[in-house]
Design a protein around this motif. Structure first.
Motif, PDB file in Angstrom:
ATOM      1  N   VAL A   1      -6.177   4.288  -3.311  1.00 47.40           N
ATOM      2  CA  VAL A   1      -7.403   4.285  -4.118  1.00 47.40           C
ATOM      3  C   VAL A   1      -7.616   5.626  -4.803  1.00 47.40           C
ATOM      4  O   VAL A   1      -7.409   6.685  -4.208  1.00 47.40           O
ATOM      5  N   GLY A   2      -8.028   5.547  -6.055  1.00 47.88           N
ATOM      6  CA  GLY A   2      -8.302   6.751  -6.826  1.00 47.88           C
ATOM      7  C   GLY A   2      -7.092   7.306  -7.547  1.00 47.88           C
ATOM      8  O   GLY A   2      -7.217   8.126  -8.444  1.00 47.88           O
ATOM      9  N   LYS A   3      -5.922   6.857  -7.181  1.00 44.10           N
ATOM     10  CA  LYS A   3      -4.694   7.291  -7.837  1.00 44.10           C
ATOM     11  C   LYS A   3      -4.360   6.303  -8.949  1.00 44.10           C
ATOM     12  O   LYS A   3      -5.081   5.337  -9.178  1.00 44.10           O
ATOM     13  N   GLU A   4      -3.258   6.556  -9.613  1.00 46.10           N
ATOM     14  CA  GLU A   4      -2.762   5.633 -10.625  1.00 46.10           C
ATOM     15  C   GLU A   4      -1.350   5.202 -10.266  1.00 46.10           C
ATOM     16  O   GLU A   4      -0.578   5.987  -9.723  1.00 46.10           O
ATOM     17  N   ILE A   5      -1.046   3.953 -10.587  1.00 44.87           N
ATOM     18  CA  ILE A   5       0.312   3.444 -10.480  1.00 44.87           C
ATOM     19  C   ILE A   5       0.664   2.913 -11.858  1.00 44.87           C
ATOM     20  O   ILE A   5      -0.056   2.063 -12.400  1.00 44.87           O
ATOM     21  N   LEU A   6       1.715   3.433 -12.429  1.00 39.08           N
ATOM     22  CA  LEU A   6       2.188   3.044 -13.758  1.00 39.08           C
ATOM     23  C   LEU A   6       1.058   3.026 -14.791  1.00 39.08           C
ATOM     24  O   LEU A   6       0.928   2.112 -15.595  1.00 39.08           O
ATOM     25  N   GLY A   7       0.203   4.048 -14.720  1.00 38.54           N
ATOM     26  CA  GLY A   7      -0.856   4.214 -15.700  1.00 38.54           C
ATOM     27  C   GLY A   7      -2.125   3.428 -15.456  1.00 38.54           C
ATOM     28  O   GLY A   7      -3.066   3.493 -16.243  1.00 38.54           O
ATOM     29  N   GLU A   8      -2.186   2.685 -14.368  1.00 35.57           N
ATOM     30  CA  GLU A   8      -3.375   1.887 -14.044  1.00 35.57           C
ATOM     31  C   GLU A   8      -4.054   2.436 -12.794  1.00 35.57           C
ATOM     32  O   GLU A   8      -3.387   2.744 -11.802  1.00 35.57           O
ATOM     33  N   LYS A   9      -5.368   2.532 -12.844  1.00 39.11           N
ATOM     34  CA  LYS A   9      -6.158   2.979 -11.701  1.00 39.11           C
ATOM     35  C   LYS A   9      -6.009   1.981 -10.550  1.00 39.11           C
ATOM     36  O   LYS A   9      -6.021   0.777 -10.756  1.00 39.11           O
ATOM     37  N   VAL A  10      -5.881   2.514  -9.344  1.00 35.82           N
ATOM     38  CA  VAL A  10      -5.721   1.678  -8.153  1.00 35.82           C
ATOM     39  C   VAL A  10      -7.094   1.395  -7.537  1.00 35.82           C
ATOM     40  O   VAL A  10      -7.922   2.295  -7.398  1.00 35.82           O
ATOM     41  N   TYR A  11      -7.320   0.150  -7.163  1.00 38.89           N
ATOM     42  CA  TYR A  11      -8.572  -0.267  -6.526  1.00 38.89           C
ATOM     43  C   TYR A  11      -8.312  -0.675  -5.087  1.00 38.89           C
ATOM     44  O   TYR A  11      -7.211  -1.082  -4.724  1.00 38.89           O
ATOM     45  N   ALA A  12      -9.361  -0.596  -4.265  1.00 42.28           N
ATOM     46  CA  ALA A  12      -9.248  -0.950  -2.849  1.00 42.28           C
ATOM     47  C   ALA A  12      -9.348  -2.451  -2.631  1.00 42.28           C
ATOM     48  O   ALA A  12      -8.818  -2.976  -1.653  1.00 42.28           O
TER      49      ALA A  12
END
Length: 160
Positions: free
Chosen positions: A56-67
């Motif tokens: 959470v709070g990071k990005e994966i492949l340019g998309e914000k990660v949600y919990a």
């Protein structure tokens, strides 16, 4: 619905009508299957939003990660599950709650109880399949590359 066999029209219809995918269990690790699938689907024009409480709070492949699915601020068409079969029921409940159209369980993942509940709520369900593989198969991309056909073809690939 017979979840042992899906028609090409059923899978194609899902892939054509989907624009936004929530990937539950997406990994930031470049050598994990979810990372490859996410990158491939993005390259094919889908928006793929990662769901992973540890990232959470990071990005994966340019998309914000949600919990959780419920935290995503946009409408989700498909929930793609990179979790084990036992983890699917609460994901299915959340997919129903957010109004997703499709619950898709990855290769090796099957939960008939969750599928029945999702279908009763109006969702389409796919189990034990990968949208990346299905897209490649239905668009003739896999055959176009000569994979698994023993013939290399110059036939132009088509969008499913």
């Amino acid at each position: 619905m017979n979840h042992d066999s899906y028609s090409e029209d059923y899978i194609r219809g899902i892939l054509r009508s989907t624009q936004v995918i929530a990937m539950v269990g997406a990994s930031a690790n470049w050598n994990r299957p979810s990372y490859f699938a996410m990158k491939y689907l993005q390259a094919k024009g889908y928006r793929v939003i990662p769901v992973n409480p540890r990232e959470v709070g990071k990005e994966i492949l340019g998309e914000k990660v949600y919990a959780a699915l419920s935290e995503i601020p946009v409408k989700i068409d498909m929930v793609d599950c990179f979790r084990n079969s036992e983890a699917i029921p609460p994901i299915a409940d959340e997919a129903i709650k957010i109004g997703a159209k499709v619950l898709w369980m990855q290769l090796g993942v099957r939960n008939d109880e969750a599928a029945t509940k999702a279908e009763a709520a109006g969702l389409k369900v796919v189990m034990n399949r990968c949208p990346k593989i299905e897209y490649g198969r239905l668009s003739l991309e896999i055959g176009w590359m000569g994979v698994n056909t023993r013939v290399i073809s110059a036939k132009k690939q088509r969008r499913i």
